[in-house]
Each structure stands twice: as C-alpha cells, then as structure tokens.
Design a protein around this motif. Structure first.
Motif, PDB file in Angstrom:
ATOM      1  N   TRP A 320       0.875  -1.270   0.137  1.00  0.00           N
ATOM      2  CA  TRP A 320       0.204  -0.069   0.165  1.00  0.00           C
ATOM      3  C   TRP A 320       0.878   1.148  -0.018  1.00  0.00           C
ATOM      4  N   TRP A 321       1.972   1.374   0.811  1.00  0.00           N
ATOM      5  CA  TRP A 321       2.536   2.536   0.896  1.00  0.00           C
ATOM      6  C   TRP A 321       3.434   2.700  -0.378  1.00  0.00           C
ATOM      7  N   ILE A 322       3.985   1.531  -1.172  1.00  0.00           N
ATOM      8  CA  ILE A 322       4.771   1.700  -2.034  1.00  0.00           C
ATOM      9  C   ILE A 322       3.671   2.120  -3.232  1.00  0.00           C
ATOM     10  N   GLY A 323       2.324   1.556  -3.354  1.00  0.00           N
ATOM     11  CA  GLY A 323       1.382   2.107  -4.335  1.00  0.00           C
ATOM     12  C   GLY A 323       1.132   3.538  -4.091  1.00  0.00           C
ATOM     13  N   TRP A 324       1.039   3.907  -2.849  1.00  0.00           N
ATOM     14  CA  TRP A 324       0.754   5.219  -2.603  1.00  0.00           C
ATOM     15  C   TRP A 324       1.822   6.217  -2.862  1.00  0.00           C
ATOM     16  N   SER A 325       3.147   5.884  -3.095  1.00  0.00           N
ATOM     17  CA  SER A 325       4.191   6.716  -2.995  1.00  0.00           C
ATOM     18  C   SER A 325       4.240   7.632  -4.053  1.00  0.00           C
ATOM     19  N   PRO A 326       3.918   7.277  -5.468  1.00  0.00           N
ATOM     20  CA  PRO A 326       4.105   8.128  -6.604  1.00  0.00           C
ATOM     21  C   PRO A 326       2.998   9.415  -6.208  1.00  0.00           C
ATOM     22  N   PHE A 327       1.954   9.072  -5.602  1.00  0.00           N
ATOM     23  CA  PHE A 327       0.897  10.022  -5.257  1.00  0.00           C
ATOM     24  C   PHE A 327       1.380  11.001  -4.242  1.00  0.00           C
ATOM     25  N   VAL A 328       1.606  10.140  -3.093  1.00  0.00           N
ATOM     26  CA  VAL A 328       2.192  11.177  -1.990  1.00  0.00           C
ATOM     27  C   VAL A 328       3.555  11.740  -2.099  1.00  0.00           C
ATOM     28  N   GLY A 329       4.488  10.952  -2.747  1.00  0.00           N
ATOM     29  CA  GLY A 329       5.669  11.494  -2.934  1.00  0.00           C
ATOM     30  C   GLY A 329       5.696  12.700  -3.808  1.00  0.00           C
ATOM     31  N   THR A 330       4.789  12.715  -4.883  1.00  0.00           N
ATOM     32  CA  THR A 330       4.569  13.846  -5.740  1.00  0.00           C
ATOM     33  C   THR A 330       4.181  14.873  -5.174  1.00  0.00           C
ATOM     34  N   PHE A 331       2.929  14.730  -4.360  1.00  0.00           N
ATOM     35  CA  PHE A 331       2.374  15.749  -3.655  1.00  0.00           C
ATOM     36  C   PHE A 331       3.405  16.439  -2.661  1.00  0.00           C
ATOM     37  N   ILE A 332       4.100  15.627  -1.723  1.00  0.00           N
ATOM     38  CA  ILE A 332       5.005  15.961  -0.738  1.00  0.00           C
ATOM     39  C   ILE A 332       6.005  17.020  -1.648  1.00  0.00           C
ATOM     40  N   ALA A 333       6.481  16.549  -2.857  1.00  0.00           N
ATOM     41  CA  ALA A 333       7.633  17.293  -3.207  1.00  0.00           C
ATOM     42  C   ALA A 333       7.111  18.611  -3.856  1.00  0.00           C
ATOM     43  N   ARG A 334       5.950  18.813  -4.109  1.00  0.00           N
ATOM     44  CA  ARG A 334       5.303  19.761  -4.836  1.00  0.00           C
ATOM     45  C   ARG A 334       5.303  20.955  -3.552  1.00  0.00           C
ATOM     46  N   VAL A 335       5.111  20.617  -2.337  1.00  0.00           N
ATOM     47  CA  VAL A 335       4.968  21.578  -1.383  1.00  0.00           C
ATOM     48  C   VAL A 335       6.221  21.726  -0.486  1.00  0.00           C
ATOM     49  N   SER A 336       7.378  21.141  -0.902  1.00  0.00           N
ATOM     50  CA  SER A 336       8.341  21.217  -0.084  1.00  0.00           C
ATOM     51  C   SER A 336       9.863  22.102  -0.783  1.00  0.00           C
ATOM     52  N   ARG A 337       9.318  22.683  -1.635  1.00  0.00           N
ATOM     53  CA  ARG A 337      10.255  23.733  -2.212  1.00  0.00           C
ATOM     54  C   ARG A 337      11.388  24.551  -1.174  1.00  0.00           C
ATOM     55  N   GLY A 338      12.648  24.768  -1.049  1.00  0.00           N
ATOM     56  CA  GLY A 338      13.049  25.722  -0.058  1.00  0.00           C
ATOM     57  C   GLY A 338      13.555  24.884   1.217  1.00  0.00           C
ATOM     58  N   ARG A 339      13.181  23.666   1.379  1.00  0.00           N
ATOM     59  CA  ARG A 339      13.737  22.976   2.503  1.00  0.00           C
ATOM     60  C   ARG A 339      15.174  22.341   2.406  1.00  0.00           C
ATOM     61  N   THR A 340      15.993  21.987   3.297  1.00  0.00           N
ATOM     62  CA  THR A 340      17.245  21.365   3.255  1.00  0.00           C
ATOM     63  C   THR A 340      16.861  19.925   3.167  1.00  0.00           C
ATOM     64  N   ILE A 341      17.554  19.074   2.567  1.00  0.00           N
ATOM     65  CA  ILE A 341      17.425  17.644   2.824  1.00  0.00           C
ATOM     66  C   ILE A 341      17.408  17.117   4.075  1.00  0.00           C
ATOM     67  N   ARG A 342      18.202  17.580   5.109  1.00  0.00           N
ATOM     68  CA  ARG A 342      17.916  17.037   6.467  1.00  0.00           C
ATOM     69  C   ARG A 342      16.641  17.564   7.012  1.00  0.00           C
ATOM     70  N   GLU A 343      16.265  18.683   6.848  1.00  0.00           N
ATOM     71  CA  GLU A 343      15.064  19.232   7.225  1.00  0.00           C
ATOM     72  C   GLU A 343      13.792  18.346   6.852  1.00  0.00           C
TER      73      GLU A 343
END
Length: 542
Positions: A320-343
């Motif tokens: 389930w988590w892997i199946g959801w990862s393209p959706f959730v990962g893409t959305f999280i990436a979209r709203v995470s501009r400007g943060r450091t990798i560690r943060e």
C-alpha cells in the motif's frame, strides 16, 4: 476545457489501459476478483521477502540522508525560502500521507490484532501489548521512509535543477535522454497506474466507512453498494469543486480543517478515556517498537510456516505504501520547495510517526477498553458488519454520540475530498509533462476516472479487489524505486563534490582558485550532462 497541446503520451497510454481494466471489471467482476487473487497470492507468497528488504532499504537511505554529508543541500536555489509554514506543510503531509487510513484503522487494527495477534496468546495482556506494537509498526517509519525517498528525488531534480516534475526525471543520471523516450513514458505510466490504484483504495476505504457511519447512525440508510456509489458520486462532485480553487486554497484549507478536526476528536477521546493509560501506552508502545524494529522489519515467518498475519497485514501495508508513494511523494515534493534535505527527511519521517503513535495510543487503548467492557461487542460487530463499523461502534458509547459521530463522518469526508483532490492534482502533473499548475479540464477527467475505478473495484470484489490491484501494481514500482534511490545518491554525490571544491576554492590564493575553476567547470559540465533537461515550458512556474 482540456488543453490538448499540454497532454503527453503518458495520458493516452494510461487512459487506454485503464479503460480496458474498467470494461473488464464492469462486465466480468467475478473474473477480475479471481485473476487478481491468483496474482496477489503469488506475489505475497513468493516475493514477500522482497517487500521486507526493499522497505528496510528505504529506511536506511532515509537515515543516511539525515546523518550523511548531503543534509545541507537545499531543495531549490541557495536563496529559496520554504513556500509554506511548518503548520501548513505538516497539514499537507498528514492529509495526503495517510489521514483516511488513520481514521479507518484507529480502532479497527488494535482490536483485530488483540483477537488475532501475530504470536501472542489471543485476548491476553500480551496480545494487547503486541497489537499496539504491530499497529505502530505498520504506520511508523516504513511508510514515511518510502514517501521521503521518492519525494526527495522529485523535489531535488525539480526545484534544484529545474527538471519536469515527473517520476522519469529522477532517472536521468542513469538513463540520460531515454527519459524523454519510450522508457520514460513507461516509467511515468507505471507511476500513474500505481497512483490510480493507491488512491482508489483510499477512496474505497473512505466510501465504505462513510456508508457504515450513516447506516450505523440513521435507520433506513442501507450499508450496500448502492449507498457506496452515491457517496462516491457526492464526494467526487465536492472534490472537483475543491480542485477548481487550486492547491493554495482548496487543498490548503481542507488540510487545515482535517488537522483541526482530527486533533479535536483525539483530544475528546483522550479526556473522556483512561488518559494515564493512554500516556503509558504511548511510551511503552514506542519503546517496544524501537526495540523490536529489526526483528519485525526482517521477519518473514520462515521457520514458523504461518504467513496469514504477514500476508494479510504487513505485506499488504508495505505494498500500500509503495503503491501510494507516486501520489504522496509527488504531492509532498510539490509543497517542499526551499527546505534542506536534512530538514525535509526529518520532517517527513519523524513528525508523522510521533503523531501516529499518539493517535493509535489514544484510539487503540480506548477501543480495547470499550470492547472489553462490552464483552467483545466491537469485535463482534466488526465480524458481522465489517471493519468499517469499528469506529462508530466505539463512538456510539461516548457522550454526545450523535454529534461526535457526525464530526467523525465530516472528518472522513474531508480526508476523502482532500485525498481525491490531491490525487487528481498529481495525476494531472504526471500526464501533462510535469506542470506544477495543471489545467482544470485534465483534473476533471482524472477525477471521473478515479471515481469510476473505485466504483468498479467495489462492484467486482469490494475492498479486497481494491487492495489486490494495489499490491500487484506496487510490485514493479518497488523495483523502479530501487533504481531511483541509486540515481538520486549518484547525483547527490557528484554535486556534493562540486560544492565542496567550490567552498575550498574561496579560501585559497588566486592562482589555485583559477586552476580549480577550470576543474570545477569540467566537473559541472559532466554533471549537467547527467541531469534531466531544464523544463523550459514550465520554468515560469518557479
């Protein structure tokens, strides 16, 4: 209207294959369930070890990104600031990541594991302790590490190197210009499939739980496919309305609403329940989880032979988590501009895990106590009416039951709407060349398709069909994610070396600096050749 010039071949290929699946499910529902069951059983029994190893690998990659040398690299240019506040960012993570699931399984999973624990004696204190431990295991670091790795790869290439916001872009360091050809189309099409079935599973969970809540609260409303279908239609209309307002209004305001309602419901249960027991359960469960994480992570019951719990729960969740990862990962990436990798990695993994531990400690303990005080009534109702009634059977015994159940239905509906809204947004991005603000027409098309997929799968086999389709789709995507991790680490290693030399150059004499400039220039030229092309069409979106 749909702007056809913005649509990529990924859209047409995905639509064609999904249409074939929809027709198959609509006209031969029994055959769908039968075929999916065979494939699902084969993957679970033959490649369960693969899911265990690959999710463990994602945790190790996430830990390396936190404590390794790349933590200070920013997801964007050096002067970029975070687009959203911490509260809004965490609200996005919570809503997109697993909000519907937390509400659905908050009472259901601990109670189920209490009666059917992985190894303890059922209906004992040891079973209660183990039920809480394994519930947190399924909702802890594993899913969020999967999300973090994929989201980081997308955000890194998109915001730091101006590539299209596509899954295929993250493979450029490995396959070069082939990301723009048939191989890139195949990668993005698989991501679309994984996204569609991952979201459809969530929508199925939401629809069945809303229907169960209405049936449980109001006499005369049947808990059947017809009611599920009506709920899906209403929610589809609502999330399409939300989609017209864009990410900074509709999804943002819904995310805030979700977090406030969820925290309010959690505080209500905490105050009226055994508060001290809940706090102690939180610390004990967290300790047991951390202590037993390695054995739970790698355990495949090789010497016990009993794989029922492993297949029905752990492997289902990992898929389930892997199946959801393209959706959730893409959305999280979209709203995470400007943060450091560690943060970014700490925020995406640690904060949601702590919240999940609190959530299950409160609802799990309260649900187990309520079930025990009523002679196993919640578990009995789950067996008779389905897992979706567990939350409402629990809330029915609380003060102001009608109001609280109404709030719970509203919360589930808001999660339902937000997940679907976010899902149409991501699918539109993936099928329009990675546009950060896709056309409204394409969102409507994907909204209708998601509703149709959820409806057909519920028609053909209920939640079982949804879950099996997701597990099957997740398997090849897990393989892709392994190569994505390698591609990301390869790019980070090259860039980190360049950044280190640039920092040293600034500290030495002019002659040395001039020599280093030439070397760095050559390194940059070589590094840039491995990156995806700059997204010229959408660069004005930055």
């Amino acid at each position: 209207m749909i702007k056809f010039k913005t649509i990529t071949p990924v859209f047409w290929v995905s639509i064609s294959l999904i249409l074939v699946f929809l027709l198959w499910g609509a006209f031969f529902p029994a055959n769908v369930e039968y075929i999916l069951g065979i494939i699902d059983g084969f993957i679970s029994n033959t490649f369960g070890w693969f899911y265990m190893l690959v999710t463990t690998g994602f945790i190790l990659v996430a830990l390396f990104l936190i404590f390794g040398p790349y933590g200070k690299i920013k997801l964007g240019k050096p002067d970029d600031k975070p687009e959203y506040s911490y509260f809004t960012w965490f609200a996005f993570l919570f809503t997109a990541g697993m909000g519907v699931g937390l509400v659905f399984y908050g009472v259901t999973e601990p109670v189920t594991h209490y009666y059917s624990p992985p190894s303890a004696e059922p209906e004992t204190l040891a079973a209660a302790e183990q039920s809480m431990q394994y519930t947190l295991f399924h909702w802890g670091f594993h899913p969020w590490s999967v999300y973090a790795v994929l989201a980081l790869a997308l955000a890194y290439f998109k915001f730091r190197h101006r590539s299209p916001a596509l899954i295929s872009s993250a493979f450029a360091p490995l396959i070069g210009d082939r990301t723009k050809g048939g191989l890139g189309i195949a990668i993005d099409t698989l991501a679309v499939f994984a996204t569609v079935f991952g979201i459809a599973t969530s929508l199925g969970l939401g629809a069945t739980q809303i229907t169960a809540g209405l049936n449980f609260t109001f006499e005369g409303i049947p808990n059947n496919f017809t009611t599920n279908f009506i709920v899906i239609l209403i929610i589809t209309a609502l999330f399409m309305l939300s989609a017209t307002t864009g990410i900074n209004k509709g999804i943002r305001y819904l995310s805030w609403t979700n977090v406030i309602l969820a925290i309010g419901l959690m505080v209500f249960v905490f105050i009226l329940g055994s508060s001290t027991q809940m706090i102690e359960a939180f610390t004990t469960t967290l300790g047991n989880y951390i202590q037993n994480l390695p054995s739970m992570t790698l355990g495949t019951n090789a010497f016990e032979g009993d794989r029922e719990f492993l297949n029905a729960w752990t492997l289902f969740y990992w898929a389930w988590w892997i199946g959801w990862s393209p959706f959730v990962g893409t959305f999280i990436a979209r709203v995470s501009r400007g943060r450091t990798i560690r943060e970014f990695v700490i925020g995406v993994t640690a904060v949601p895990v702590v919240f999940s531990a609190i959530w299950f400690s409160i609802f799990g303990v309260a649900g187990l106590e309520m079930d025990a005080s009523q002679g196993g009534m919640i578990h009995q109702l789950m067996n008779e009416l389905g897992n979706e009634v567990a939350l409402f059977a629990f809330l029915e015994s609380m003060p102001m039951a009608s109001i609280v159940i109404g709030i719970a239905v509203l919360l589930i509906s808001c999660f339902f709407i937000t997940s679907a809204d976010s899902g149409t947004f991501v699918l539109s991005m993936l099928t329009t060349g990675g546009k950060l603000n896709p056309n409204m027409g394409i969102k409507v098309v994907w909204g209708i398709i998601l509703a149709a997929i959820a409806t057909v799968l519920l028609w053909s086999g209920g939640l079982n069909a949804l879950q099996m389709a997701m597990l099957i789709t997740a398997f090849p995507f897990a393989v892709l994610m392994i190569f994505m991790c390698y591609s990301l680490l390869k790019a980070l290693k090259s860039e980190h070396k360049i950044l280190t030399l640039e920092a040293r150059q600034r500290r030495y004499d002019p002659e040395f600096r001039e020599k280093q400039k030439k070397e760095i220039r050559k390194m940059k030229e070589g590094f840039e050749k491995t990156l995806p092309d700059v997204d010229e069409e959408n660069k004005n979106e930055f």
